[in-house]
Design a protein around this motif. Structure first.
Motif, PDB file in Angstrom:
ATOM      1  N   ASN A  25       0.871  -1.172   0.000  1.00 54.32           N
ATOM      2  CA  ASN A  25       0.000   0.000   0.000  1.00 54.32           C
ATOM      3  C   ASN A  25       0.906   1.219   0.000  1.00 54.32           C
ATOM      4  OD1 ASN A  25      -1.722   2.157   0.583  1.00 54.32           O
ATOM      5  ND2 ASN A  25      -3.056   0.920   1.876  1.00 54.32           N
ATOM      6  N   ARG A  26       1.005   1.845  -1.162  1.00 51.62           N
ATOM      7  CA  ARG A  26       1.868   3.006  -1.306  1.00 51.62           C
ATOM      8  C   ARG A  26       0.991   4.260  -1.383  1.00 51.62           C
ATOM      9  NH1 ARG A  26       3.277   7.934  -3.321  1.00 51.62           N
ATOM     10  NH2 ARG A  26       5.472   8.282  -2.894  1.00 51.62           N
ATOM     11  N   ASP A  27       0.780   4.862  -0.213  1.00 57.13           N
ATOM     12  CA  ASP A  27      -0.012   6.093  -0.117  1.00 57.13           C
ATOM     13  C   ASP A  27      -1.379   5.921  -0.784  1.00 57.13           C
ATOM     14  OD1 ASP A  27      -0.448   8.672   0.763  1.00 57.13           O
ATOM     15  OD2 ASP A  27       0.418   9.614  -1.013  1.00 57.13           O
ATOM     16  N   GLU A 127       4.884  10.086  -8.454  1.00 59.45           N
ATOM     17  CA  GLU A 127       5.839  10.109  -7.353  1.00 59.45           C
ATOM     18  C   GLU A 127       6.672   8.831  -7.241  1.00 59.45           C
ATOM     19  OE1 GLU A 127       3.492  10.905  -3.911  1.00 59.45           O
ATOM     20  OE2 GLU A 127       3.425  13.058  -4.279  1.00 59.45           O
ATOM     21  N   GLU A 148      10.817   5.289  -5.540  1.00 60.35           N
ATOM     22  CA  GLU A 148      10.167   6.582  -5.353  1.00 60.35           C
ATOM     23  C   GLU A 148      11.056   7.708  -5.864  1.00 60.35           C
ATOM     24  OE1 GLU A 148       7.270   6.041  -1.493  1.00 60.35           O
ATOM     25  OE2 GLU A 148       9.327   6.686  -1.128  1.00 60.35           O
ATOM     26  N   ARG A 151      12.510  13.323  -2.753  1.00 60.01           N
ATOM     27  CA  ARG A 151      11.601  14.225  -2.042  1.00 60.01           C
ATOM     28  C   ARG A 151      12.216  15.615  -1.919  1.00 60.01           C
ATOM     29  NH1 ARG A 151      11.568  11.881   3.428  1.00 60.01           N
ATOM     30  NH2 ARG A 151      13.600  11.106   2.785  1.00 60.01           N
ATOM     31  N   GLU A 300       6.107  -1.178   7.734  1.00 61.59           N
ATOM     32  CA  GLU A 300       6.136   0.171   7.182  1.00 61.59           C
ATOM     33  C   GLU A 300       7.565   0.480   6.753  1.00 61.59           C
ATOM     34  OE1 GLU A 300       3.745   2.307   6.639  1.00 61.59           O
ATOM     35  OE2 GLU A 300       2.026   1.480   7.763  1.00 61.59           O
TER      36      GLU A 300
END
Length: 316
Positions: A25-27, A127, A148, A151, A300
Protein backbone atom coordinates in the motif's frame (compact mmCIF):
# COMPACT_ATOMS: atom_id res chain seq x y z
CA UNK A 1 4.72 2.40 2.09
CA UNK A 2 3.14 -0.50 3.95
CA UNK A 3 4.03 -4.07 2.98
CA UNK A 4 1.68 -6.90 3.97
CA UNK A 5 3.04 -10.42 3.58
CA UNK A 6 0.05 -12.46 2.40
CA UNK A 7 1.88 -15.68 1.51
CA UNK A 8 5.41 -16.69 2.49
CA UNK A 9 5.54 -20.43 1.81
CA UNK A 10 7.32 -22.23 -1.00
CA UNK A 11 5.56 -24.20 -3.70
CA UNK A 12 3.23 -25.94 -1.24
CA UNK A 13 1.18 -24.17 1.44
CA UNK A 14 1.36 -25.19 5.07
CA UNK A 15 -1.05 -24.70 7.95
CA UNK A 16 0.90 -21.56 8.87
CA UNK A 17 2.01 -20.18 5.49
CA UNK A 18 0.13 -19.64 2.25
CA UNK A 19 1.69 -19.58 -1.21
CA UNK A 20 3.29 -16.44 -2.63
CA UNK A 21 1.58 -13.07 -2.45
CA UNK A 22 2.58 -9.67 -1.17
CA UNK A 23 0.58 -6.43 -1.08
CA UNK A 24 2.12 -2.96 -1.00
CA UNK A 25 0.00 0.00 0.00
CA UNK A 26 1.87 3.01 -1.31
CA UNK A 27 -0.01 6.09 -0.12
CA UNK A 28 -3.37 4.52 -1.05
CA UNK A 29 -2.20 2.72 -4.20
CA UNK A 30 -2.57 -1.02 -3.54
CA UNK A 31 -0.12 -3.06 -5.59
CA UNK A 32 -0.37 -6.86 -5.46
CA UNK A 33 2.73 -8.92 -6.26
CA UNK A 34 1.98 -12.54 -7.16
CA UNK A 35 -1.29 -14.25 -6.36
CA UNK A 36 -0.94 -17.78 -5.06
CA UNK A 37 -3.98 -19.94 -4.38
CA UNK A 38 -6.07 -18.52 -1.55
CA UNK A 39 -4.74 -14.96 -1.85
CA UNK A 40 -8.26 -13.52 -1.79
CA UNK A 41 -8.87 -15.13 1.61
CA UNK A 42 -5.56 -13.83 2.90
CA UNK A 43 -6.58 -10.32 1.80
CA UNK A 44 -9.79 -10.63 3.80
CA UNK A 45 -8.06 -12.24 6.76
CA UNK A 46 -5.44 -9.49 7.01
CA UNK A 47 -7.75 -6.59 6.06
CA UNK A 48 -5.86 -5.25 3.08
CA UNK A 49 -9.00 -4.45 1.11
CA UNK A 50 -9.67 -5.42 -2.51
CA UNK A 51 -9.03 -2.03 -4.13
CA UNK A 52 -6.18 -3.41 -6.23
CA UNK A 53 -5.71 -1.95 -9.69
CA UNK A 54 -2.37 -3.56 -10.56
CA UNK A 55 -1.23 -7.16 -10.15
CA UNK A 56 2.45 -7.88 -10.83
CA UNK A 57 3.19 -11.52 -11.64
CA UNK A 58 6.79 -12.73 -11.40
CA UNK A 59 6.20 -15.99 -13.30
CA UNK A 60 3.47 -18.47 -14.07
CA UNK A 61 4.21 -21.35 -11.72
CA UNK A 62 1.07 -22.38 -9.89
CA UNK A 63 2.07 -21.22 -6.43
CA UNK A 64 2.32 -17.67 -7.80
CA UNK A 65 -0.78 -17.48 -10.02
CA UNK A 66 -3.48 -20.00 -9.04
CA UNK A 67 -5.19 -17.35 -6.91
CA UNK A 68 -5.97 -15.23 -9.98
CA UNK A 69 -9.23 -17.03 -10.99
CA UNK A 70 -10.71 -16.74 -7.49
CA UNK A 71 -9.63 -13.14 -7.05
CA UNK A 72 -11.04 -12.07 -10.42
CA UNK A 73 -14.33 -13.82 -9.73
CA UNK A 74 -14.53 -12.25 -6.28
CA UNK A 75 -14.06 -8.86 -7.91
CA UNK A 76 -16.97 -9.77 -10.20
CA UNK A 77 -19.22 -10.79 -7.29
CA UNK A 78 -18.46 -7.42 -5.67
CA UNK A 79 -19.70 -5.62 -8.82
CA UNK A 80 -16.32 -4.23 -9.66
CA UNK A 81 -16.25 -1.76 -12.54
CA UNK A 82 -12.70 -0.42 -12.35
CA UNK A 83 -10.20 -1.98 -14.77
CA UNK A 84 -7.52 -4.39 -13.56
CA UNK A 85 -4.02 -4.41 -15.06
CA UNK A 86 -2.07 -7.67 -14.81
CA UNK A 87 1.64 -7.35 -15.55
CA UNK A 88 3.47 -10.57 -16.35
CA UNK A 89 6.65 -11.66 -18.18
CA UNK A 90 6.83 -11.75 -21.96
CA UNK A 91 5.45 -14.97 -23.37
CA UNK A 92 2.87 -15.55 -20.64
CA UNK A 93 -0.18 -13.72 -22.04
CA UNK A 94 -1.99 -16.93 -22.98
CA UNK A 95 -1.50 -18.46 -19.54
CA UNK A 96 -2.74 -15.32 -17.79
CA UNK A 97 -5.77 -15.16 -20.09
CA UNK A 98 -6.61 -18.79 -19.27
CA UNK A 99 -6.47 -17.97 -15.55
CA UNK A 100 -8.65 -14.89 -15.89
CA UNK A 101 -11.28 -16.86 -17.83
CA UNK A 102 -11.03 -20.11 -15.85
CA UNK A 103 -14.25 -22.13 -15.59
CA UNK A 104 -15.77 -20.04 -18.37
CA UNK A 105 -15.58 -16.82 -16.37
CA UNK A 106 -16.01 -13.61 -18.38
CA UNK A 107 -15.21 -10.64 -16.12
CA UNK A 108 -17.67 -7.77 -16.25
CA UNK A 109 -14.82 -5.28 -15.77
CA UNK A 110 -11.89 -4.63 -18.11
CA UNK A 111 -8.77 -6.75 -17.60
CA UNK A 112 -5.62 -5.59 -19.36
CA UNK A 113 -2.63 -7.93 -19.64
CA UNK A 114 0.70 -6.19 -20.01
CA UNK A 115 3.72 -8.32 -20.89
CA UNK A 116 6.98 -6.97 -19.47
CA UNK A 117 10.69 -7.65 -19.70
CA UNK A 118 13.76 -6.84 -17.62
CA UNK A 119 14.63 -3.15 -17.17
CA UNK A 120 11.23 -1.97 -18.42
CA UNK A 121 9.25 0.65 -16.52
CA UNK A 122 6.04 -1.25 -15.80
CA UNK A 123 4.09 1.46 -13.97
CA UNK A 124 4.90 5.18 -14.06
CA UNK A 125 3.28 7.33 -11.39
CA UNK A 126 3.88 10.98 -10.52
CA UNK A 127 5.84 10.11 -7.35
CA UNK A 128 7.15 6.59 -8.02
CA UNK A 129 7.58 3.90 -10.63
CA UNK A 130 7.65 0.12 -10.75
CA UNK A 131 10.37 -1.47 -12.87
CA UNK A 132 10.97 -5.06 -13.90
CA UNK A 133 14.30 -6.71 -13.09
CA UNK A 134 15.90 -9.82 -14.57
CA UNK A 135 15.73 -12.95 -12.41
CA UNK A 136 16.97 -16.49 -12.94
CA UNK A 137 14.33 -19.20 -12.57
CA UNK A 138 13.21 -22.18 -14.64
CA UNK A 139 10.77 -20.23 -16.80
CA UNK A 140 10.08 -16.72 -18.07
CA UNK A 141 10.40 -14.66 -14.90
CA UNK A 142 11.04 -11.14 -13.62
CA UNK A 143 11.21 -9.41 -10.27
CA UNK A 144 9.93 -5.92 -9.51
CA UNK A 145 11.43 -2.76 -8.02
CA UNK A 146 9.44 0.11 -6.54
CA UNK A 147 11.46 3.33 -6.79
CA UNK A 148 10.17 6.58 -5.35
CA UNK A 149 11.16 9.98 -6.71
CA UNK A 150 13.42 12.21 -4.68
CA UNK A 151 11.60 14.22 -2.04
CA UNK A 152 11.89 17.92 -1.37
CA UNK A 153 14.72 19.03 0.88
CA UNK A 154 14.10 19.83 4.52
CA UNK A 155 12.72 23.28 5.22
CA UNK A 156 14.81 25.21 7.76
CA UNK A 157 12.05 26.93 9.71
CA UNK A 158 14.41 28.23 12.37
CA UNK A 159 16.52 30.06 9.80
CA UNK A 160 13.45 31.40 8.02
CA UNK A 161 12.06 32.87 11.24
CA UNK A 162 15.11 33.90 13.21
CA UNK A 163 17.68 34.84 10.58
CA UNK A 164 15.46 36.05 7.76
CA UNK A 165 12.55 37.32 9.84
CA UNK A 166 9.99 35.50 7.73
CA UNK A 167 6.96 34.48 9.80
CA UNK A 168 5.06 31.26 9.12
CA UNK A 169 2.61 31.58 6.27
CA UNK A 170 2.03 30.76 2.60
CA UNK A 171 5.54 31.97 1.76
CA UNK A 172 6.92 28.83 3.40
CA UNK A 173 5.03 26.64 0.94
CA UNK A 174 6.21 28.73 -2.00
CA UNK A 175 9.82 28.44 -0.93
CA UNK A 176 9.45 24.69 -0.42
CA UNK A 177 8.04 24.43 -3.95
CA UNK A 178 11.14 26.19 -5.29
CA UNK A 179 9.66 29.66 -5.70
CA UNK A 180 11.37 32.81 -4.45
CA UNK A 181 9.43 35.26 -2.24
CA UNK A 182 9.68 38.97 -1.46
CA UNK A 183 9.98 40.04 2.17
CA UNK A 184 10.78 43.46 3.60
CA UNK A 185 12.35 44.68 0.41
CA UNK A 186 14.53 41.65 -0.33
CA UNK A 187 14.18 38.47 -2.33
CA UNK A 188 14.50 35.19 -0.43
CA UNK A 189 15.62 32.32 -2.64
CA UNK A 190 14.50 28.73 -1.93
CA UNK A 191 18.05 27.46 -1.48
CA UNK A 192 18.47 29.76 1.51
CA UNK A 193 16.01 27.75 3.58
CA UNK A 194 15.49 24.46 1.71
CA UNK A 195 18.08 21.70 1.86
CA UNK A 196 19.07 19.38 -1.00
CA UNK A 197 16.56 16.81 -2.31
CA UNK A 198 16.23 13.68 -0.19
CA UNK A 199 16.01 10.20 -1.70
CA UNK A 200 12.73 8.33 -1.75
CA UNK A 201 12.33 4.70 -0.81
CA UNK A 202 13.33 1.63 -2.81
CA UNK A 203 11.85 -1.83 -2.40
CA UNK A 204 12.69 -4.98 -4.37
CA UNK A 205 10.59 -8.14 -4.68
CA UNK A 206 12.39 -10.98 -6.46
CA UNK A 207 9.89 -13.80 -6.69
CA UNK A 208 11.62 -17.16 -7.26
CA UNK A 209 15.22 -16.82 -8.39
CA UNK A 210 18.84 -17.75 -8.12
CA UNK A 211 21.02 -14.89 -6.86
CA UNK A 212 21.87 -12.59 -9.78
CA UNK A 213 23.94 -9.51 -10.58
CA UNK A 214 20.79 -7.79 -11.82
CA UNK A 215 19.06 -8.16 -8.46
CA UNK A 216 22.13 -6.88 -6.62
CA UNK A 217 22.17 -3.81 -8.87
CA UNK A 218 18.43 -3.21 -8.50
CA UNK A 219 18.66 -3.54 -4.71
CA UNK A 220 21.50 -1.03 -4.31
CA UNK A 221 20.83 0.87 -1.06
CA UNK A 222 17.31 -0.63 -0.99
CA UNK A 223 15.25 0.08 2.09
CA UNK A 224 13.72 -3.41 1.79
CA UNK A 225 14.75 -6.43 -0.26
CA UNK A 226 12.25 -9.31 -0.31
CA UNK A 227 14.28 -12.25 -1.62
CA UNK A 228 13.73 -15.92 -2.31
CA UNK A 229 15.29 -17.95 0.54
CA UNK A 230 13.68 -21.33 -0.05
CA UNK A 231 16.42 -23.34 1.62
CA UNK A 232 19.25 -23.14 4.12
CA UNK A 233 22.71 -24.16 2.87
CA UNK A 234 22.14 -27.79 3.86
CA UNK A 235 19.97 -27.98 0.75
CA UNK A 236 22.19 -25.84 -1.52
CA UNK A 237 22.27 -28.53 -4.23
CA UNK A 238 18.49 -28.64 -4.29
CA UNK A 239 18.38 -24.83 -4.48
CA UNK A 240 20.60 -24.88 -7.56
CA UNK A 241 18.65 -27.73 -9.18
CA UNK A 242 15.31 -25.94 -8.73
CA UNK A 243 16.62 -22.41 -9.45
CA UNK A 244 15.98 -21.05 -5.97
CA UNK A 245 18.26 -19.36 -3.44
CA UNK A 246 19.57 -20.30 -0.04
CA UNK A 247 19.39 -17.91 2.87
CA UNK A 248 23.14 -17.44 2.67
CA UNK A 249 22.91 -16.52 -1.02
CA UNK A 250 20.07 -14.07 -0.36
CA UNK A 251 22.11 -12.51 2.44
CA UNK A 252 25.14 -12.18 0.16
CA UNK A 253 23.06 -10.31 -2.41
CA UNK A 254 21.63 -8.00 0.26
CA UNK A 255 25.08 -7.35 1.68
CA UNK A 256 26.60 -6.71 -1.73
CA UNK A 257 23.79 -4.30 -2.61
CA UNK A 258 24.00 -2.40 0.67
CA UNK A 259 20.33 -3.09 1.33
CA UNK A 260 19.13 -2.05 4.78
CA UNK A 261 16.65 -4.85 5.41
CA UNK A 262 16.17 -8.37 4.04
CA UNK A 263 12.87 -10.23 4.24
CA UNK A 264 13.26 -13.95 3.50
CA UNK A 265 10.33 -15.61 1.73
CA UNK A 266 9.25 -18.69 -0.24
CA UNK A 267 10.22 -20.91 2.69
CA UNK A 268 10.34 -24.62 1.87
CA UNK A 269 7.98 -26.95 3.72
CA UNK A 270 11.12 -28.76 4.92
CA UNK A 271 11.33 -25.95 7.48
CA UNK A 272 7.63 -25.79 8.30
CA UNK A 273 8.21 -26.82 11.89
CA UNK A 274 11.24 -24.63 12.46
CA UNK A 275 12.43 -22.03 9.91
CA UNK A 276 15.07 -20.67 12.30
CA UNK A 277 18.01 -22.23 10.36
CA UNK A 278 17.14 -20.02 7.41
CA UNK A 279 16.86 -16.87 9.50
CA UNK A 280 19.99 -17.65 11.50
CA UNK A 281 22.02 -18.31 8.36
CA UNK A 282 20.97 -15.02 6.77
CA UNK A 283 21.84 -13.06 9.88
CA UNK A 284 25.29 -14.61 9.97
CA UNK A 285 26.04 -13.29 6.49
CA UNK A 286 24.22 -9.93 6.42
CA UNK A 287 24.93 -6.98 8.68
CA UNK A 288 21.51 -5.41 8.19
CA UNK A 289 18.16 -6.57 9.53
CA UNK A 290 17.20 -10.02 8.20
CA UNK A 291 14.06 -11.91 9.16
CA UNK A 292 11.40 -14.36 8.01
CA UNK A 293 8.02 -12.64 8.00
CA UNK A 294 4.94 -14.61 8.96
CA UNK A 295 1.77 -14.46 6.89
CA UNK A 296 -0.08 -11.31 7.92
CA UNK A 297 2.98 -9.41 9.09
CA UNK A 298 3.03 -5.77 8.07
CA UNK A 299 6.05 -3.58 7.66
CA UNK A 300 6.14 0.17 7.18
CA UNK A 301 9.13 0.91 4.97
CA UNK A 302 10.86 3.97 6.45
CA UNK A 303 12.45 6.72 4.41
CA UNK A 304 16.23 6.39 4.08
CA UNK A 305 16.87 9.33 6.40
CA UNK A 306 14.29 8.30 8.99
CA UNK A 307 16.02 5.16 10.27
CA UNK A 308 13.35 2.97 11.77
CA UNK A 309 13.47 -0.55 13.06
CA UNK A 310 11.43 -3.51 11.90
CA UNK A 311 8.34 -3.73 14.12
CA UNK A 312 7.39 -6.90 15.91
CA UNK A 313 4.49 -8.61 14.19
CA UNK A 314 2.21 -7.87 17.13
CA UNK A 315 2.86 -4.17 16.67
CA UNK A 316 2.69 -4.10 12.89
Amino acid sequence: MRVTFLGTSGAVPTTQRNTSALLVNRDGDRLLFDCGEGTQRQMMRFSTGFAVDHLFVTHCHGDHVLGIPGLVQTFDFNDREAPLAIHAPHGTRGQIEDLVHAAGNDPSFPVRINQVGPDEVVLDRSEYEVRAVRTDHRTDAVGYVIVEDDRKGRFDREKAEEELGLPPGPEYSKLHRGESVEHQGRTIEPEEVVGPPRPGRRMVYTGDTRPTDAIAAAAEDADLLVHDATFASDWADRARATAHSTAREAAAIADRAGAKRLALTHISTRYAGDPSPIEREAREHFDGDAWIPDDGDRFEVPFPDDGGERPDSDDA
